[in-house]
Structures are given as C-alpha cells and as structure tokens.
Design an enzyme around this catalytic site. Sequence first.
Site, PDB file in Angstrom:
ATOM      1  N   SER A  16       0.826  -1.204   0.000  1.00  0.00           N
ATOM      2  CA  SER A  16       0.000   0.000   0.000  1.00  0.00           C
ATOM      3  C   SER A  16       0.860   1.253   0.000  1.00  0.00           C
ATOM      4  O   SER A  16       1.965   1.267   0.544  1.00  0.00           O
ATOM      5  CB  SER A  16      -0.897  -0.003   1.248  1.00  0.00           C
ATOM      6  OG  SER A  16      -1.496   1.259   1.457  1.00  0.00           O
ATOM      7  N   TYR A  32      -2.389  -0.247  10.071  1.00  0.00           N
ATOM      8  CA  TYR A  32      -2.565  -0.843   8.743  1.00  0.00           C
ATOM      9  C   TYR A  32      -1.285  -0.701   7.922  1.00  0.00           C
ATOM     10  O   TYR A  32      -0.787  -1.668   7.332  1.00  0.00           O
ATOM     11  CB  TYR A  32      -3.728  -0.164   8.018  1.00  0.00           C
ATOM     12  CG  TYR A  32      -3.832  -0.537   6.553  1.00  0.00           C
ATOM     13  CD1 TYR A  32      -4.260  -1.800   6.170  1.00  0.00           C
ATOM     14  CD2 TYR A  32      -3.500   0.380   5.554  1.00  0.00           C
ATOM     15  CE1 TYR A  32      -4.346  -2.149   4.826  1.00  0.00           C
ATOM     16  CE2 TYR A  32      -3.590   0.042   4.211  1.00  0.00           C
ATOM     17  CZ  TYR A  32      -4.013  -1.222   3.861  1.00  0.00           C
ATOM     18  OH  TYR A  32      -4.097  -1.566   2.531  1.00  0.00           O
TER      19      TYR A  32
END
Length: 344
Positions: free
Chosen positions: A136, A161
């Site tokens: 990501s 995350y």
Amino acid sequence: MKKDKPSILITGAAGFIGSALAIKLLEENNHVIGIDNINNYYSTSFKKERLSNIIKSPNSSKYWNFHKISIENKNQIFNIFEKYRPKIVVNLAAQAGVRYSLENPEAYIKSNLVGFFNILEACKSFDVENFIYASSSSVYGGNKKVPFKENDSSNHPISLYAATKRSNELMAHSYSHLYDIPSIGLRFFTVYGPWGRPDMAPMIFANAIMNQLPINIFNFGKMKRDFTYIDDVVESIKRCCFKPATVSNTFDKFDPENSCSFAKHRIFNVGNSKPVELEIFIELLEDALGKKAIKKYDELQKGDVISTLSDTSLLTKWIDFTPSTSIQDGILYFAKWFENYYEH
C-alpha cells in the site's frame, strides 16, 4: 504440444481488486483458484455479488474454483495448495482500511500478519514459481517528499494498517532470500472504479451525493490522492504474474528496494501519478451524477496522510505498462456503473 497455462491462486477473490483480476485472468483462459472468508467488514452480499460476476464471466465453468476459507487458517490454506498446486499466487486478502485499524487492531494482526505468514509458508512448501502481494502507498507514512519512490523511507508508518503492510514487504523479502521465492510487492495508490469498496471515498461520496447526505471532507479539503483506476491496477498485476522477480546483478544504492543482489524480491508503485484534490474529485463526481454534494468540512483524522503521488517509472520499466486512465474518464465509468447498480 501446447503447454498448459499455470494455475493461479487469488486470495481475497471476493474483494474489489481480487474479483476484477479473476475475471480478467479467466477471460484469457487461465485456471484460477479463488479463496475468501467473506467477512463482514462491509456488506457480505456485495462481496457475493462480485463472486456472481466471476461465475458469469467467460470460461468460469471450466477454469474457476472458489473456496470460502480464511488465510488465518493454516491447515485449510495448505489443503488448497495441496489440492491445486498453484504456480502463481496473488495475495490480496487483508484487513483493509486505515481508520478501522484504530478501532479493531487485532483484526490486522490476525489477517495481515498471521494470514500473510501462512501464505508465505505455503509458497515455500509447495514450490510456488511467482508470488505477488498487495502492499500500500500508506507505507510512505508522513513522507513529504513527492513523488513517492520505492527507495524512499517507509519505516515510519502512521497507522497500524501501514505498519502491517510494511511488515509484509519485509517478511516477503526474507522468504524470497531464504527459500528462493520470486516475489513482487505492489504498493497500490487509492484504487477506485466499479464494484469498489463501500468504505472508500469514491463510494462514500457517490452514495452521499445521490441520497443528498452530507459528505465529511477531512483536513478541510486540503487533501490530494493519486487515484488509480481498477483496470490499470488489474493489468499491472496480470503482467507481474507472468514476469517473476529476478536477482539483480548489481546492488544500486539509489534503488535498494528493486536491486537487491541476493533476493528475488521487488517492490513497485502502482499509481496514476496525477494527484487530484478531493474538492476536484467531488466536483467531477457531481457533474457525472448530475447532483450537488452537501459538504461538511472537518479536521485531519488520525492515520490519514495529506497527499499521495506515485513515481511508477520502475513499474513501467518492468512490465512495459503505465497506469494512465484519466480521472475524468475513470469517474465517468464509475458513475455510470454506480447509477446502474443502485437503480436495480
């Protein structure tokens, strides 16, 4: 004699990217095995509709197999690998969402770390020839240097995350080195398009505009995102599937992420490289949907970054493809799907 195409396992096959990738691969006569636990992070019926789309796609009756299992269950994962012996593995299963990691951190440890470890172990045990996994853009944290390049600092995540995604990269690198597993990590930049995740801004904004509900615009609208259209992301993954990582002959100090001299591991940004202000994105969505948004401005939320911008030159060099769908075209495609979907 024609050589059979390698079987491809996709984890997170009921997800936004996973389902779109499965359809693309099936269209090209690849044998695809999909797994997903269909959790309730967002609508399970929406995920099942994506799976229905896969079943309706060309060649699904011949080349598609799906199993509802979780990557956190090591025994079930090993059973799937034992049964199908996939040569290419695309790991897209993960607990997604930056903000949700503030509310339910344990879900990220289980799925993004334990689950990812189980997939790595299976790749090691069953001689997988190519491993692709989702990282990501959030790994760049609060990096103010733009555009983001793969060798920029990614050791200061500002959300759990992001920390798990950076951990995935390090874990994959070590397994690649230790067990000779060709691996490619793809740092996705704000993927959007038809069948997108309901918890992401494009779907939230479109739903609010159509129902005349207020839109929460954080950091008072001073946010930019490198929005990347789903078709470009799918094409990037597909090409990486058929071009495994190799060991670089020399170590380039200017590009350490992608020139490691002892591991078949590479990392690539997957973005459009044309950041758009959220205000502009909303205006384009308003035009496409033919309605005005009710805007509610608020402060920056914990874990959010103000701006993202990808440098995709390494990706282009590797697979001879550059994500290039314009935000204008992408929003039109998305808005047309959104209106049709919610009218029926």
